[in-house]
Scaffold this motif. Structure first.
Motif, PDB file in Angstrom:
ATOM      1  N   PRO A 108       7.156 -56.464-102.904  1.00 14.11           N
ATOM      2  CA  PRO A 108       5.364 -55.595-102.985  1.00 14.11           C
ATOM      3  C   PRO A 108       6.189 -53.960-102.810  1.00 14.11           C
ATOM      4  CG  PRO A 108       5.571 -56.314-101.065  1.00 14.11           C
ATOM      5  CD  PRO A 108       7.370 -56.670-102.320  1.00 14.11           C
ATOM      6  N   SER A 109       4.556 -53.151-103.055  1.00 10.33           N
ATOM      7  CA  SER A 109       4.646 -51.406-103.413  1.00 10.33           C
ATOM      8  C   SER A 109       4.022 -51.426-101.940  1.00 10.33           C
ATOM      9  CB  SER A 109       3.552 -50.601-104.503  1.00 10.33           C
ATOM     10  OG  SER A 109       2.480 -51.529-104.361  1.00 10.33           O
ATOM     11  N   GLU A 149       1.584 -49.571-101.042  1.00  6.17           N
ATOM     12  CA  GLU A 149       0.104 -49.805-100.952  1.00  6.17           C
ATOM     13  C   GLU A 149      -0.281 -50.854-100.824  1.00  6.17           C
ATOM     14  OE1 GLU A 149       1.828 -48.042-103.311  1.00  6.17           O
ATOM     15  OE2 GLU A 149       1.469 -45.669-103.480  1.00  6.17           O
ATOM     16  N   HIS A 150       0.135 -51.606-101.538  1.00  7.86           N
ATOM     17  CA  HIS A 150      -0.583 -53.256-101.957  1.00  7.86           C
ATOM     18  C   HIS A 150       0.324 -53.626 -99.886  1.00  7.86           C
ATOM     19  CE1 HIS A 150       0.046 -57.660-102.914  1.00  7.86           C
ATOM     20  NE2 HIS A 150       0.971 -57.896-101.855  1.00  7.86           N
ATOM     21  N   LEU A 151       1.425 -53.324 -99.795  1.00  9.93           N
ATOM     22  CA  LEU A 151       1.812 -53.797 -97.839  1.00  9.93           C
ATOM     23  C   LEU A 151       0.743 -53.370 -96.718  1.00  9.93           C
ATOM     24  CD1 LEU A 151       5.442 -53.222 -97.933  1.00  9.93           C
ATOM     25  CD2 LEU A 151       4.153 -55.375 -98.632  1.00  9.93           C
ATOM     26  N   ALA A 196      -3.323 -52.315 -97.851  1.00  6.95           N
ATOM     27  CA  ALA A 196      -4.077 -53.210 -97.900  1.00  6.95           C
ATOM     28  C   ALA A 196      -3.755 -55.140 -97.475  1.00  6.95           C
ATOM     29  CB  ALA A 196      -3.615 -53.034 -99.697  1.00  6.95           C
ATOM     30  N   ILE A 197      -3.156 -55.273 -97.723  1.00  7.13           N
ATOM     31  CA  ILE A 197      -2.593 -56.262 -96.816  1.00  7.13           C
ATOM     32  C   ILE A 197      -2.851 -55.948 -94.780  1.00  7.13           C
ATOM     33  CG2 ILE A 197      -0.810 -57.809 -96.346  1.00  7.13           C
ATOM     34  CD1 ILE A 197      -0.068 -58.211 -98.986  1.00  7.13           C
TER      35      ILE A 197
END
Length: 100
Positions: free
Chosen positions: A79-80, A82-84, A86-87
């Motif tokens: 995961p990028s 940004e993804h982390l 967002a989570i």
């Protein structure tokens, strides 16, 4: 091509019936007959009959054997950032449960 000999012992069908059996147009059946893919005989001046055995042979020659598609392998991508982020934000807001 048309076999001019009389096939009294072999069952034959009309062009329209052969078209139904092969799920094709009548013109296509006539072309297959002309090209020698199907065998038949004349009945009178204009009548044409297709040998049932040649229809079965044609089906067997042109049978498509379905194969199972190869299973798709998903590529594991980390995961990028940004993804982390967002989570983490969704977990803070209580939308996603916190990971253990």
């Amino acid at each position: 091509m048309l076999d001019e000999t009389f096939h009294c012992l072999e069952r034959s069908v009309r062009v329209s019936t052969a078209a139904e059996l092969l799920d094709a147009d009548e013109w296509h059946i006539r072309k297959l007959l002309k090209d020698g893919e199907l065998q038949g005989h004349r009945l009178g001046k204009r009548g044409v009959r297709i040998l049932v055995s040649s229809i079965e042979d044609y089906r067997n020659r042109n049978r498509i054997v379905p194969t199972a598609p190869a299973p798709r392998q998903r590529k594991q991508v980390p995961p990028s950032k940004e993804h982390l982020e967002a989570i983490a934000t969704l977990q803070e807001w209580g939308i996603l449960p916190r990971s253990r």
